[in-house]
Motif scaffolding. Structure first.
Motif, PDB file in Angstrom:
ATOM      1  N   MET A  55      -4.064 -19.243   5.097  1.00 33.03           N
ATOM      2  CA  MET A  55      -4.457 -20.009   6.334  1.00 33.03           C
ATOM      3  C   MET A  55      -3.585 -20.966   6.603  1.00 33.03           C
ATOM      4  SD  MET A  55      -7.197 -18.891   4.651  1.00 33.03           S
ATOM      5  CE  MET A  55      -7.926 -20.396   3.789  1.00 33.03           C
ATOM      6  N   GLU A  56      -2.766 -21.214   7.717  1.00 33.73           N
ATOM      7  CA  GLU A  56      -1.756 -22.014   7.943  1.00 33.73           C
ATOM      8  C   GLU A  56      -1.646 -22.272   9.288  1.00 33.73           C
ATOM      9  OE1 GLU A  56       2.589 -20.882   6.496  1.00 33.73           O
ATOM     10  OE2 GLU A  56       2.720 -20.543   8.681  1.00 33.73           O
ATOM     11  N   THR A  57      -1.403 -23.727   9.662  1.00 36.43           N
ATOM     12  CA  THR A  57      -1.238 -24.308  10.868  1.00 36.43           C
ATOM     13  C   THR A  57      -0.120 -25.425  10.956  1.00 36.43           C
ATOM     14  OG1 THR A  57      -2.629 -25.660  12.578  1.00 36.43           O
ATOM     15  CG2 THR A  57      -2.658 -26.065  10.389  1.00 36.43           C
ATOM     16  N   GLU A  58       0.590 -25.676  12.140  1.00 38.17           N
ATOM     17  CA  GLU A  58       1.615 -26.354  12.322  1.00 38.17           C
ATOM     18  C   GLU A  58       0.962 -27.647  13.260  1.00 38.17           C
ATOM     19  OE1 GLU A  58       5.366 -25.384  13.709  1.00 38.17           O
ATOM     20  OE2 GLU A  58       5.656 -23.987  12.122  1.00 38.17           O
ATOM     21  N   ILE A  59       1.031 -28.827  12.841  1.00 38.91           N
ATOM     22  CA  ILE A  59       0.654 -30.075  13.365  1.00 38.91           C
ATOM     23  C   ILE A  59       1.897 -30.911  13.732  1.00 38.91           C
ATOM     24  CG2 ILE A  59      -0.700 -32.157  12.996  1.00 38.91           C
ATOM     25  CD1 ILE A  59      -2.441 -29.733  12.794  1.00 38.91           C
ATOM     26  N   THR A  60       1.888 -31.477  15.003  1.00 40.42           N
ATOM     27  CA  THR A  60       2.956 -32.322  15.441  1.00 40.42           C
ATOM     28  C   THR A  60       2.382 -33.864  15.061  1.00 40.42           C
ATOM     29  OG1 THR A  60       3.525 -30.710  17.269  1.00 40.42           O
ATOM     30  CG2 THR A  60       4.233 -33.095  17.524  1.00 40.42           C
TER      31      THR A  60
END
Length: 330
Positions: A55-60
């Motif tokens: 499970m992967e996400t990108e956060i700014t």
């Protein structure tokens, strides 16, 4: 449809059902992961990808902060965060332009910045099993000195230790945490590039996050801190750091310094003395046999160290004239 083709289709049914069940399970894990990320980074859009392995996400512009006597905060321009389906306690982070701040009772403060960094955070049952951070071309600013430390490569590993049964015969309080630090191309201010390896442990009556209780008898033991260059070991130090305690704080709330004492075994004693005193570096050939110096003093918010044990006959001691001179320490 002949029996052979029907048999082939029927053989695929378990695979399709299994894939569907795994998708449903992964979707549940992804929802849990997304909920945690939204708790960590409120106000950020969280989209979870990575099926089927993670499970992967990108956060700014992510930012985390634990403010108190023990401060640990981190922020970055962007971060990619992921977990494995079966390892919810382990989080991996790839950060761009990170800034990490570590502080102890505001007396000691370190700020690390780098173009990028990799980190893994292993938390189990509310306890930090392991925090590992690696970065290249990092800069470290220390709150108690204007000197900046720059590194080629840098790694730090921190572990919160769960103490065993108390040993009533030992004067040392239970171990609460361990740290291993290493770096190459380490420059202390304007010093030469060196290799740094350090191991330290924290001991006390309570966890470090409960600083008010920990500082009552707590200590940080530096088991070894070694500086080397391509020729060999330049200096090896051991030290004990003790919190000044709440009673040492002034009425206006200023932090108590950390008291420290230890020894340094070095083949470049004059260079070490100049670095500690902040005086201009000098040219010195390496000793054939290291000498042991002792030091004591305090750090935070400034630095006050006293060095002792410099041999009176230092100029007459045998030197390794065939080797390069001692490196500039800072």
């Amino acid at each position: 449809m002949n029996l052979r083709r029907l048999s082939l289709w029927l053989s695929l049914v378990p695979l399709v059902v299994g894939a569907g069940l795994y998708w449903l399970a992964w979707r549940g894990w992804a929802d849990d992961f997304g909920a945690v990320m939204r708790t960590w980074f409120p106000g950020n859009t969280v989209a979870v990808a990575g099926f089927p392995y993670r499970m992967e996400t990108e956060i700014t512009a992510p930012a985390l902060a634990n403010v108190g006597p023990v401060t640990l905060s981190a922020k970055a321009a962007r971060a990619r965060i992921n977990r494995g389906p079966w390892r919810p306690e382990l989080t991996l982070v790839q950060a761009q332009s990170p800034q990490i701040i570590v502080g102890l009772d505001t007396a000691v403060r370190a700020v690390l910045t780098a173009p990028s960094a990799l980190a893994s955070v292993h938390v189990l049952d509310g306890r930090l099993e392991r925090l590992s951070v690696s970065a290249s071309d990092a800069a470290i600013a220390l709150g108690f000195t204007a000197m900046t430390i720059r590194t080629g490569t840098f790694e730090v590993h921190v572990r919160e230790q769960k103490p065993g049964a108390a040993n009533t015969e030992s004067p040392r309080l239970p171990i609460r945490g361990q740290m291993v630090l290493s770096g190459t191309g380490v420059r202390l201010g304007k010093g030469a590039p060196l290799v740094l390896a350090m191991e330290a442990s924290a001991h006390g009556p309570a966890r470090l996050i409960d600083y008010a209780r920990w500082q009552a008898g707590g200590s940080i033991e530096v088991g070894s801190a070694v500086l080397s260059d391509p020729v060999g070991e330049v200096a090896r130090a051991v030290a004990t750091l003790v919190p000044g305690g709440a009673a040492a704080n002034s009425a206006n709330g200023a932090a108590a310094p950390l008291r420290l004492a230890g020894t340094i075994d070095t083949v470049c004693p004059a260079s070490i003395a100049a670095a500690i005193a902040g005086t201009p570096p000098l040219s010195e050939l390496r000793l054939r046999v290291p000498v042991r110096l002792s030091f004591e003093g305090s750090i935070g918010p400034g630095v006050a160290l006293r060095l002792a044990g410099m041999p009176a006959n230092l100029a007459a001691r045998p030197r390794r004239g065939q080797l390069p001179a001692c490196p500039r320490i800072r």
